[in-house]
Design a protein around this motif. Structure first.
Motif, PDB file in Angstrom:
ATOM      1  N   CYS A 196       3.808  10.366  -9.212  1.00 42.67           N
ATOM      2  CA  CYS A 196       3.059  10.693 -10.433  1.00 42.67           C
ATOM      3  C   CYS A 196       2.429  12.066 -10.310  1.00 42.67           C
ATOM      4  CB  CYS A 196       2.002   9.619 -10.637  1.00 42.67           C
ATOM      5  SG  CYS A 196       1.241   9.657 -12.245  1.00 42.67           S
ATOM      6  N   LEU A 197       1.830  12.335  -9.147  1.00 42.94           N
ATOM      7  CA  LEU A 197       1.162  13.620  -8.959  1.00 42.94           C
ATOM      8  C   LEU A 197       2.158  14.767  -8.961  1.00 42.94           C
ATOM      9  CD1 LEU A 197      -1.573  12.699  -6.354  1.00 42.94           C
ATOM     10  CD2 LEU A 197      -1.973  13.748  -8.555  1.00 42.94           C
ATOM     11  N   ARG A 235     -11.181  10.112  -3.991  1.00 41.70           N
ATOM     12  CA  ARG A 235     -10.804   9.533  -2.706  1.00 41.70           C
ATOM     13  C   ARG A 235     -11.814   9.933  -1.651  1.00 41.70           C
ATOM     14  NH1 ARG A 235      -4.770   9.500  -1.872  1.00 41.70           N
ATOM     15  NH2 ARG A 235      -5.207   8.422  -3.794  1.00 41.70           N
ATOM     16  N   ARG A 244      -9.170  -0.033  -0.368  1.00 41.76           N
ATOM     17  CA  ARG A 244      -8.246   0.889   0.287  1.00 41.76           C
ATOM     18  C   ARG A 244      -6.806   0.398   0.146  1.00 41.76           C
ATOM     19  NH1 ARG A 244      -9.651   2.298   6.282  1.00 41.76           N
ATOM     20  NH2 ARG A 244     -11.642   2.715   5.303  1.00 41.76           N
ATOM     21  N   THR A 245      -6.611  -0.918   0.215  1.00 35.98           N
ATOM     22  CA  THR A 245      -5.259  -1.466   0.090  1.00 35.98           C
ATOM     23  C   THR A 245      -4.674  -1.129  -1.259  1.00 35.98           C
ATOM     24  OG1 THR A 245      -6.172  -3.355   1.239  1.00 35.98           O
ATOM     25  CG2 THR A 245      -3.927  -3.559   0.453  1.00 35.98           C
ATOM     26  N   TYR A 246      -5.502  -1.196  -2.280  1.00 37.69           N
ATOM     27  CA  TYR A 246      -4.998  -0.919  -3.609  1.00 37.69           C
ATOM     28  C   TYR A 246      -5.208   0.514  -4.040  1.00 37.69           C
ATOM     29  CZ  TYR A 246      -3.874  -5.767  -4.119  1.00 37.69           C
ATOM     30  OH  TYR A 246      -3.299  -6.983  -3.946  1.00 37.69           O
ATOM     31  N   ARG A 247      -5.635   1.380  -3.091  1.00 39.07           N
ATOM     32  CA  ARG A 247      -5.764   2.811  -3.332  1.00 39.07           C
ATOM     33  C   ARG A 247      -6.589   3.086  -4.583  1.00 39.07           C
ATOM     34  NH1 ARG A 247      -4.823   4.319   1.359  1.00 39.07           N
ATOM     35  NH2 ARG A 247      -5.226   6.371   0.491  1.00 39.07           N
ATOM     36  N   TRP A 307       2.098  20.961 -14.982  1.00 39.85           N
ATOM     37  CA  TRP A 307       1.096  22.026 -15.026  1.00 39.85           C
ATOM     38  C   TRP A 307       1.725  23.373 -14.702  1.00 39.85           C
ATOM     39  CZ3 TRP A 307      -3.232  21.933 -17.429  1.00 39.85           C
ATOM     40  CH2 TRP A 307      -3.975  20.753 -17.553  1.00 39.85           C
ATOM     41  N   GLY A 351      -7.421  18.420 -19.527  1.00 42.58           N
ATOM     42  CA  GLY A 351      -7.346  19.095 -18.241  1.00 42.58           C
ATOM     43  C   GLY A 351      -7.423  18.178 -17.045  1.00 42.58           C
ATOM     44  N   GLU A 377       0.840  -1.199   0.000  1.00 38.84           N
ATOM     45  CA  GLU A 377       0.000   0.000   0.000  1.00 38.84           C
ATOM     46  C   GLU A 377       0.871   1.244   0.000  1.00 38.84           C
ATOM     47  OE1 GLU A 377      -3.097  -0.231   2.903  1.00 38.84           O
ATOM     48  OE2 GLU A 377      -3.556   1.892   2.660  1.00 38.84           O
ATOM     49  N   SER A 408       1.716  -2.685 -11.198  1.00 38.03           N
ATOM     50  CA  SER A 408       1.364  -1.632 -10.245  1.00 38.03           C
ATOM     51  C   SER A 408       1.146  -0.282 -10.906  1.00 38.03           C
ATOM     52  CB  SER A 408       2.435  -1.507  -9.171  1.00 38.03           C
ATOM     53  OG  SER A 408       3.702  -1.476  -9.782  1.00 38.03           O
ATOM     54  N   SER A 409       1.629  -0.129 -12.146  1.00 41.63           N
ATOM     55  CA  SER A 409       1.389   1.156 -12.808  1.00 41.63           C
ATOM     56  C   SER A 409      -0.080   1.371 -13.121  1.00 41.63           C
ATOM     57  CB  SER A 409       2.203   1.238 -14.104  1.00 41.63           C
ATOM     58  OG  SER A 409       1.840   0.154 -14.939  1.00 41.63           O
ATOM     59  N   VAL A 463      -4.773  10.136 -12.566  1.00 39.69           N
ATOM     60  CA  VAL A 463      -4.318  10.328 -11.186  1.00 39.69           C
ATOM     61  C   VAL A 463      -5.116  11.439 -10.524  1.00 39.69           C
ATOM     62  CG1 VAL A 463      -2.284  10.475  -9.764  1.00 39.69           C
ATOM     63  CG2 VAL A 463      -2.071   9.799 -12.121  1.00 39.69           C
ATOM     64  N   ASN A 464      -5.404  12.494 -11.296  1.00 42.52           N
ATOM     65  CA  ASN A 464      -6.245  13.565 -10.757  1.00 42.52           C
ATOM     66  C   ASN A 464      -7.602  13.041 -10.332  1.00 42.52           C
ATOM     67  OD1 ASN A 464      -4.318  15.447 -11.145  1.00 42.52           O
ATOM     68  ND2 ASN A 464      -5.229  16.386 -12.955  1.00 42.52           N
ATOM     69  N   LEU A 516       2.395   1.789  -3.335  1.00 39.81           N
ATOM     70  CA  LEU A 516       1.417   2.376  -4.259  1.00 39.81           C
ATOM     71  C   LEU A 516       1.266   3.863  -3.989  1.00 39.81           C
ATOM     72  CD1 LEU A 516      -1.556  -0.130  -4.564  1.00 39.81           C
ATOM     73  CD2 LEU A 516      -0.013   0.605  -6.347  1.00 39.81           C
ATOM     74  N   MET A 555       4.117   5.749  -5.263  1.00 44.46           N
ATOM     75  CA  MET A 555       4.043   5.856  -6.722  1.00 44.46           C
ATOM     76  C   MET A 555       3.065   6.950  -7.116  1.00 44.46           C
ATOM     77  SD  MET A 555       3.798   2.485  -9.062  1.00 44.46           S
ATOM     78  CE  MET A 555       2.057   2.363  -8.933  1.00 44.46           C
ATOM     79  N   GLN A 556       1.914   6.984  -6.433  1.00 44.60           N
ATOM     80  CA  GLN A 556       0.922   8.009  -6.743  1.00 44.60           C
ATOM     81  C   GLN A 556       1.480   9.387  -6.440  1.00 44.60           C
ATOM     82  OE1 GLN A 556      -2.624   6.927  -4.636  1.00 44.60           O
ATOM     83  NE2 GLN A 556      -3.105   5.266  -6.054  1.00 44.60           N
ATOM     84  N   LEU A 598      -8.301  10.136  -9.494  1.00 46.22           N
ATOM     85  CA  LEU A 598      -8.140   9.296  -8.311  1.00 46.22           C
ATOM     86  C   LEU A 598      -8.198  10.128  -7.050  1.00 46.22           C
ATOM     87  CD1 LEU A 598      -7.624   6.384  -7.601  1.00 46.22           C
ATOM     88  CD2 LEU A 598      -5.202   6.879  -7.571  1.00 46.22           C
ATOM     89  N   SER A 599      -7.464  11.241  -7.080  1.00 46.90           N
ATOM     90  CA  SER A 599      -7.460  12.071  -5.868  1.00 46.90           C
ATOM     91  C   SER A 599      -8.819  12.720  -5.660  1.00 46.90           C
ATOM     92  CB  SER A 599      -6.360  13.121  -5.938  1.00 46.90           C
ATOM     93  OG  SER A 599      -6.225  13.597  -7.239  1.00 46.90           O
ATOM     94  N   GLU A 636       3.033  15.477 -12.475  1.00 46.71           N
ATOM     95  CA  GLU A 636       1.975  16.208 -13.169  1.00 46.71           C
ATOM     96  C   GLU A 636       1.910  17.647 -12.695  1.00 46.71           C
ATOM     97  OE1 GLU A 636      -2.333  15.113 -13.810  1.00 46.71           O
ATOM     98  OE2 GLU A 636      -1.382  13.140 -13.760  1.00 46.71           O
ATOM     99  N   PHE A 650      -2.414   0.952 -10.980  1.00 44.51           N
ATOM    100  CA  PHE A 650      -3.119   1.431  -9.805  1.00 44.51           C
ATOM    101  C   PHE A 650      -3.008   2.934  -9.619  1.00 44.51           C
ATOM    102  CE2 PHE A 650      -4.681  -2.433  -8.331  1.00 44.51           C
ATOM    103  CZ  PHE A 650      -3.754  -3.413  -8.637  1.00 44.51           C
ATOM    104  N   LEU A 651      -2.552   3.625 -10.683  1.00 48.57           N
ATOM    105  CA  LEU A 651      -2.547   5.078 -10.626  1.00 48.57           C
ATOM    106  C   LEU A 651      -3.845   5.618 -11.196  1.00 48.57           C
ATOM    107  CD1 LEU A 651       1.081   5.740 -11.820  1.00 48.57           C
ATOM    108  CD2 LEU A 651       0.155   6.172  -9.564  1.00 48.57           C
ATOM    109  N   SER A 669      -6.403  14.104 -15.561  1.00 46.69           N
ATOM    110  CA  SER A 669      -5.771  12.817 -15.860  1.00 46.69           C
ATOM    111  C   SER A 669      -6.293  11.771 -14.884  1.00 46.69           C
ATOM    112  CB  SER A 669      -4.266  12.934 -15.729  1.00 46.69           C
ATOM    113  OG  SER A 669      -3.946  13.047 -14.364  1.00 46.69           O
TER     114      SER A 669
END
Lengths: 274, 180
Positions: free
Chosen positions: A71-72, B170, B122-125, A79, B159, A61, B90-91, B163-164, A64, A67-68, B166-167, A75, B93-94, B161
């Motif tokens: 990545c953020l 959350r 939650r473990t894998y976000r 930006w 505008g 976890e 694992s890439s 990952v965005n 991960l 990694m996130q 994802l956040s 990005e 999981f972004l 992505s």
């Protein structure tokens, strides 16, 4: 480096110590970095006897998450580097943009208008329906009230007069019946049980027999009946000379009259009504 | 080729591919049909799979979004999904993985507790969505959501992505390591 300080505030220290125990080759650099930061806080070293599965899970976890984070940040940098292109505010562009906005606005307002109109119509229909229903209900109520008052009046007035009238009628009819019966009885007795010597009703002087005039069987029976009803505890009539003996014998023999148990000169009517 | 990687193929122009993984074939099929009925500017492709690893003989495009469908009524589906997760790089999981739990409506038939699935996500976000795929209207709504997510993950929406997203998706109680 800013992001690492953010992480530092959020994670707890003992969590990081476990991460140190399980070192993945990929995360080595990151874990060492983080460990450096957190040693300042003074971490608690946990024993290696912790469950492998749990450790691996938390390790994955965290990897991960890291990694996130990477990545953020990448990005974010991208930006930041980009400069936004400003659309030149020339007249044509402004006019077109304005037109678009106004069209959107008009479209929305039209939708609003149509929905409100349809709602309005529905409400009007509902109102009409409810009004009709109310009118009907009121009519029903009125008629029921009228009915109710009528019935109330009827009940009160009729009960008294009706009973009175009924009783009167009953009495009259009974009296009539009694009269009829007595008449019939009289006629019957006249026909079949006449007084001796042919003369029935006329008073006749008969010197051979007793001085008293003989009364008809009808009169005898009447006397018995009257005595029975006038003096119920002593319904006995004294046999007088005006009673023709054969008729007395007739009454006694047919069980219409009874002698007094102790006094043979008194008779009474059989109580047929008891 | 036993592990799915997110960046080993070039993206096709205006094409977005989604992979639905789950043991309930009928539900996956219905969800795929609902998704294809959605109006979308990009060309959609839906791939269905019961388990990973996918056979390497088929020539498939780059996968933009993987949705793991877990049926709360059967422990088998959960186990299968957990097995498949090790075959995903694992890439992914972004933000390119999403969990979908179905069957939460009928509480009496659920053999898996909701907390199990929540912990897995939650473990894998990764985001966790709940939807009763058997009900038509819910399925259509979920198909709409997935199409939007797919468009974002394929990069077709300027505008924002993966990952965005994802956040943004959350939930508020995702702070780590409370159990310590």
């Amino acid at each position: 480096m800013n992001l690492y300080t953010v992480l530092e505030n959020r994670s707890s220290s003992s969590f990081v110590s476990l991460m140190i125990l399980k070192e993945d080759s990929q995360d080595l650099v990151d874990s060492l970095l983080l460990a450096k930061i957190f040693t300042v806080k003074g971490c608690r070293v946990k024993s290696a006897k912790e469950k492998d599965a749990w450790v691996k899970l938390r390790g994955d976890e965290l990897s991960l998450l890291i990694m996130q984070v990477k990545c953020l940040t990448a990005e974010l940098g991208h930006w930041k580097k980009r400069t936004p292109e400003i659309t030149p505010m020339t007249e044509d562009i402004l006019v077109t943009l304005g037109k678009e906005e106004f069209q959107k606005l008009r479209h929305n307002l039209e939708m609003v208008v149509s929905t409100i109109q349809s709602k309005n119509e529905k409400l009007k229909e509902d109102l009409e329906r409810e009004q009709q229903w109310l009118d009907e209900q009121q009519q029903i109520l009125e008629s029921l009230n009228v009915l109710h008052s009528d019935l109330k009046n009827q009940v009160v007035t009729f009960s008294e007069s009706r009973i009175f009238n009924e009783l009167k009628a009953k009495m009259l009819s009974i009296k009539e019946f009694k009269e009829k019966l007595l008449c019939t009885l009289g006629e019957f007795l006249e026909d079949h049980f006449p007084l001796p010597d042919g003369t029935i009703k006329k008073k006749k002087k008969n010197t051979q027999e007793s001085n008293a005039e003989l009364i008809t069987l009808n009169e005898m029976i009447e006397m018995l009946i009257n005595r029975m009803f006038e003096v119920p505890h002593d319904p006995y009539v004294k046999i007088s000379d005006s009673f023709w003996p054969p008729y007395i014998e007739l009454l006694l023999r047919y069980g219409i009259a009874l002698r007094h148990p102790e006094d043979p000169t008194r008779i009474r009517l059989e109580a047929f009504h008891q | 080729m036993s592990v799915l990687r997110s960046m080993d193929k070039l993206p096709d122009l205006n094409r977005a591919t989604i992979l639905l993984v789950g043991t309930e074939d009928a539900l996956l099929q219905k969800l795929a049909e609902s998704m294809l009925q959605e109006h979308c500017a990009s060309e959609l492709r839906v791939h269905l799979a019961n388990s990973l690893p996918l056979p390497s003989t088929v020539n498939r495009p780059r996968i933009d979004l993987i949705v793991f469908v877990i049926n709360l009524h059967s422990k088998y589906s959960l186990r299968k999904v957990e097995e498949c997760l090790s075959h995903v790089d694992s890439s992914f999981f972004l933000g390119k993985v999403c969990f979908l739990a179905t069957g939460a409506g009928r509480e009496s038939h659920c053999s898996i507790h909701q907390n199990t699935v929540i912990k897995l996500a939650r473990t894998y976000r990764s985001p966790l969505l709940f939807c009763d795929l058997e009900v038509g209207s819910f399925r259509a709504t979920m198909a709409q959501r997935l199409v939007r997510m797919l468009q974002i993950c394929a990069g077709h929406v300027p505008g924002i992505s993966a990952v965005n997203l994802l956040s943004l998706l959350r939930c508020s109680d995702s702070t780590p390591s409370k159990e310590l």
